[in-house]
Design a protein around this motif. Sequence first.
Motif, PDB file in Angstrom:
ATOM      1  N   PHE A 130       0.826  -1.202   0.000  1.00  0.00           N
ATOM      2  CA  PHE A 130       0.000   0.000   0.000  1.00  0.00           C
ATOM      3  C   PHE A 130       0.866   1.260   0.000  1.00  0.00           C
ATOM      4  O   PHE A 130       0.547   2.245  -0.677  1.00  0.00           O
ATOM      5  CB  PHE A 130      -0.958  -0.007   1.186  1.00  0.00           C
ATOM      6  N   CYS A 131       1.960   1.238   0.754  1.00  0.00           N
ATOM      7  CA  CYS A 131       2.865   2.390   0.781  1.00  0.00           C
ATOM      8  C   CYS A 131       3.541   2.591  -0.579  1.00  0.00           C
ATOM      9  O   CYS A 131       3.636   3.726  -1.071  1.00  0.00           O
ATOM     10  CB  CYS A 131       3.921   2.213   1.868  1.00  0.00           C
ATOM     11  N   VAL A 132       3.993   1.520  -1.171  1.00  0.00           N
ATOM     12  CA  VAL A 132       4.635   1.618  -2.488  1.00  0.00           C
ATOM     13  C   VAL A 132       3.612   2.068  -3.531  1.00  0.00           C
ATOM     14  O   VAL A 132       3.911   2.914  -4.380  1.00  0.00           O
ATOM     15  CB  VAL A 132       5.292   0.272  -2.875  1.00  0.00           C
ATOM     16  N   ALA A 133       2.404   1.524  -3.467  1.00  0.00           N
ATOM     17  CA  ALA A 133       1.352   1.921  -4.415  1.00  0.00           C
ATOM     18  C   ALA A 133       0.997   3.387  -4.240  1.00  0.00           C
ATOM     19  O   ALA A 133       0.796   4.104  -5.224  1.00  0.00           O
ATOM     20  CB  ALA A 133       0.120   1.044  -4.232  1.00  0.00           C
ATOM     21  N   TYR A 173       0.398 -11.611  -2.582  1.00  0.00           N
ATOM     22  CA  TYR A 173      -0.169 -10.566  -1.733  1.00  0.00           C
ATOM     23  C   TYR A 173       0.055  -9.186  -2.340  1.00  0.00           C
ATOM     24  O   TYR A 173      -0.843  -8.343  -2.320  1.00  0.00           O
ATOM     25  CB  TYR A 173       0.423 -10.636  -0.325  1.00  0.00           C
ATOM     26  N   SER A 174       1.236  -8.937  -2.869  1.00  0.00           N
ATOM     27  CA  SER A 174       1.525  -7.643  -3.491  1.00  0.00           C
ATOM     28  C   SER A 174       0.609  -7.398  -4.688  1.00  0.00           C
ATOM     29  O   SER A 174       0.124  -6.285  -4.889  1.00  0.00           O
ATOM     30  CB  SER A 174       2.984  -7.572  -3.942  1.00  0.00           C
ATOM     31  N   THR A 175       0.379  -8.432  -5.470  1.00  0.00           N
ATOM     32  CA  THR A 175      -0.524  -8.308  -6.615  1.00  0.00           C
ATOM     33  C   THR A 175      -1.942  -7.975  -6.152  1.00  0.00           C
ATOM     34  O   THR A 175      -2.568  -7.040  -6.662  1.00  0.00           O
ATOM     35  CB  THR A 175      -0.526  -9.601  -7.451  1.00  0.00           C
ATOM     36  N   ALA A 176      -2.447  -8.712  -5.181  1.00  0.00           N
ATOM     37  CA  ALA A 176      -3.816  -8.482  -4.699  1.00  0.00           C
ATOM     38  C   ALA A 176      -3.945  -7.104  -4.045  1.00  0.00           C
ATOM     39  O   ALA A 176      -4.901  -6.368  -4.314  1.00  0.00           O
ATOM     40  CB  ALA A 176      -4.213  -9.572  -3.714  1.00  0.00           C
ATOM     41  N   ALA A 177      -2.995  -6.738  -3.208  1.00  0.00           N
ATOM     42  CA  ALA A 177      -3.059  -5.454  -2.517  1.00  0.00           C
ATOM     43  C   ALA A 177      -2.929  -4.290  -3.498  1.00  0.00           C
ATOM     44  O   ALA A 177      -3.640  -3.286  -3.377  1.00  0.00           O
ATOM     45  CB  ALA A 177      -1.965  -5.370  -1.451  1.00  0.00           C
ATOM     46  N   THR A 178      -2.045  -4.428  -4.465  1.00  0.00           N
ATOM     47  CA  THR A 178      -1.862  -3.360  -5.446  1.00  0.00           C
ATOM     48  C   THR A 178      -3.093  -3.207  -6.327  1.00  0.00           C
ATOM     49  O   THR A 178      -3.527  -2.086  -6.599  1.00  0.00           O
ATOM     50  CB  THR A 178      -0.618  -3.637  -6.312  1.00  0.00           C
ATOM     51  N   LEU A 179      -3.655  -4.312  -6.773  1.00  0.00           N
ATOM     52  CA  LEU A 179      -4.878  -4.224  -7.573  1.00  0.00           C
ATOM     53  C   LEU A 179      -6.014  -3.616  -6.761  1.00  0.00           C
ATOM     54  O   LEU A 179      -6.798  -2.804  -7.280  1.00  0.00           O
ATOM     55  CB  LEU A 179      -5.260  -5.598  -8.106  1.00  0.00           C
ATOM     56  N   PHE A 180      -6.126  -3.980  -5.512  1.00  0.00           N
ATOM     57  CA  PHE A 180      -7.150  -3.411  -4.643  1.00  0.00           C
ATOM     58  C   PHE A 180      -6.940  -1.898  -4.494  1.00  0.00           C
ATOM     59  O   PHE A 180      -7.880  -1.110  -4.618  1.00  0.00           O
ATOM     60  CB  PHE A 180      -7.117  -4.106  -3.274  1.00  0.00           C
ATOM     61  N   TYR A 181      -5.708  -1.497  -4.241  1.00  0.00           N
ATOM     62  CA  TYR A 181      -5.401  -0.070  -4.094  1.00  0.00           C
ATOM     63  C   TYR A 181      -5.704   0.679  -5.383  1.00  0.00           C
ATOM     64  O   TYR A 181      -6.289   1.763  -5.366  1.00  0.00           O
ATOM     65  CB  TYR A 181      -3.938   0.121  -3.693  1.00  0.00           C
ATOM     66  N   TRP A 182      -5.281   0.123  -6.516  1.00  0.00           N
ATOM     67  CA  TRP A 182      -5.512   0.770  -7.801  1.00  0.00           C
ATOM     68  C   TRP A 182      -7.016   0.889  -8.077  1.00  0.00           C
ATOM     69  O   TRP A 182      -7.467   1.915  -8.591  1.00  0.00           O
ATOM     70  CB  TRP A 182      -4.828  -0.021  -8.908  1.00  0.00           C
ATOM     71  N   LEU A 183      -7.771  -0.133  -7.737  1.00  0.00           N
ATOM     72  CA  LEU A 183      -9.226  -0.100  -7.945  1.00  0.00           C
ATOM     73  C   LEU A 183      -9.867   0.983  -7.084  1.00  0.00           C
ATOM     74  O   LEU A 183     -10.693   1.768  -7.581  1.00  0.00           O
ATOM     75  CB  LEU A 183      -9.840  -1.467  -7.630  1.00  0.00           C
ATOM     76  N   ILE A 184      -9.510   1.043  -5.827  1.00  0.00           N
ATOM     77  CA  ILE A 184     -10.063   2.067  -4.938  1.00  0.00           C
ATOM     78  C   ILE A 184      -9.666   3.463  -5.425  1.00  0.00           C
ATOM     79  O   ILE A 184     -10.499   4.381  -5.454  1.00  0.00           O
ATOM     80  CB  ILE A 184      -9.611   1.837  -3.473  1.00  0.00           C
ATOM     81  N   ALA A 185      -8.410   3.641  -5.813  1.00  0.00           N
ATOM     82  CA  ALA A 185      -7.953   4.944  -6.307  1.00  0.00           C
ATOM     83  C   ALA A 185      -8.688   5.318  -7.583  1.00  0.00           C
ATOM     84  O   ALA A 185      -9.052   6.486  -7.790  1.00  0.00           O
ATOM     85  CB  ALA A 185      -6.449   4.919  -6.536  1.00  0.00           C
ATOM     86  N   TRP A 186      -8.933   4.367  -8.452  1.00  0.00           N
ATOM     87  CA  TRP A 186      -9.666   4.634  -9.690  1.00  0.00           C
ATOM     88  C   TRP A 186     -11.113   5.010  -9.382  1.00  0.00           C
ATOM     89  O   TRP A 186     -11.647   5.958  -9.978  1.00  0.00           O
ATOM     90  CB  TRP A 186      -9.608   3.398 -10.597  1.00  0.00           C
ATOM     91  N   LEU A 187     -11.753   4.298  -8.443  1.00  0.00           N
ATOM     92  CA  LEU A 187     -13.132   4.612  -8.089  1.00  0.00           C
ATOM     93  C   LEU A 187     -13.241   6.007  -7.461  1.00  0.00           C
ATOM     94  O   LEU A 187     -14.192   6.748  -7.727  1.00  0.00           O
ATOM     95  CB  LEU A 187     -13.698   3.562  -7.145  1.00  0.00           C
ATOM     96  N   VAL A 188     -12.293   6.360  -6.622  1.00  0.00           N
ATOM     97  CA  VAL A 188     -12.298   7.670  -5.987  1.00  0.00           C
ATOM     98  C   VAL A 188     -12.082   8.764  -7.041  1.00  0.00           C
ATOM     99  O   VAL A 188     -12.714   9.822  -6.978  1.00  0.00           O
ATOM    100  CB  VAL A 188     -11.241   7.741  -4.858  1.00  0.00           C
ATOM    101  N   SER A 189     -11.188   8.524  -7.979  1.00  0.00           N
ATOM    102  CA  SER A 189     -10.933   9.542  -9.004  1.00  0.00           C
ATOM    103  C   SER A 189     -12.099   9.709  -9.958  1.00  0.00           C
ATOM    104  O   SER A 189     -12.253  10.753 -10.576  1.00  0.00           O
ATOM    105  CB  SER A 189      -9.664   9.183  -9.786  1.00  0.00           C
ATOM    106  N   ARG A 190     -12.950   8.709 -10.084  1.00  0.00           N
ATOM    107  CA  ARG A 190     -14.114   8.784 -10.978  1.00  0.00           C
ATOM    108  C   ARG A 190     -15.211   9.654 -10.370  1.00  0.00           C
ATOM    109  O   ARG A 190     -16.092  10.115 -11.092  1.00  0.00           O
ATOM    110  CB  ARG A 190     -14.675   7.393 -11.242  1.00  0.00           C
ATOM    111  N   ARG A 191     -15.211   9.834  -9.072  1.00  0.00           N
ATOM    112  CA  ARG A 191     -16.273  10.626  -8.423  1.00  0.00           C
ATOM    113  C   ARG A 191     -16.071  12.058  -8.614  1.00  0.00           C
ATOM    114  O   ARG A 191     -15.443  12.855  -8.619  1.00  0.00           O
ATOM    115  CB  ARG A 191     -16.346  10.288  -6.942  1.00  0.00           C
TER     116      ARG A 191
END
Length: 135
Positions: A20-23, A117-135
């Motif tokens: 999450f920190c790296v993302a 874990y890095s793949t899952a966490a990064t995809l989760f972070y990217w998805l949340i960041a994308w959803l937030v930026s869409r609002r």
Amino acid sequence: MEFIQALYIGLYAVLLVVPFCVAYYFRKRFTGILSLLSVIAISAILMSGIVIAQWLGYDWYLGYKIAPLDRDGDGIWSADEAATWPPEDHKNMDSYIGDGGRNVFAAIIFPLFSLVYSTAATLFYWLIAWLVSRR
């Protein structure tokens, strides 16, 4: 629980935050698939590197503790030598020789776990960041 065990638990808990920190760092500066793959690789390498360094350090420490147990210097721990060891030395020897699970976990299983874990966490972070930026 000993202090060192609590320290290891804390270290592993901190490792769960690394992707999450790296993302967060990369997401603010770069976008795109290359950035996503970089975050996955860097966080997996950081997580694995820390655990492997800890494993190598502990292995070196155990080697340092059992090296003097070969009293005659022939490279073999004989039964006569083992009879003179205190209980702590027996414990160190058992940890050095009989703990293959620690070696397998640090060298094989944890790097695979950190990649997944890095793949899952990064995809989760990217998805949340994308959803937030869409609002």
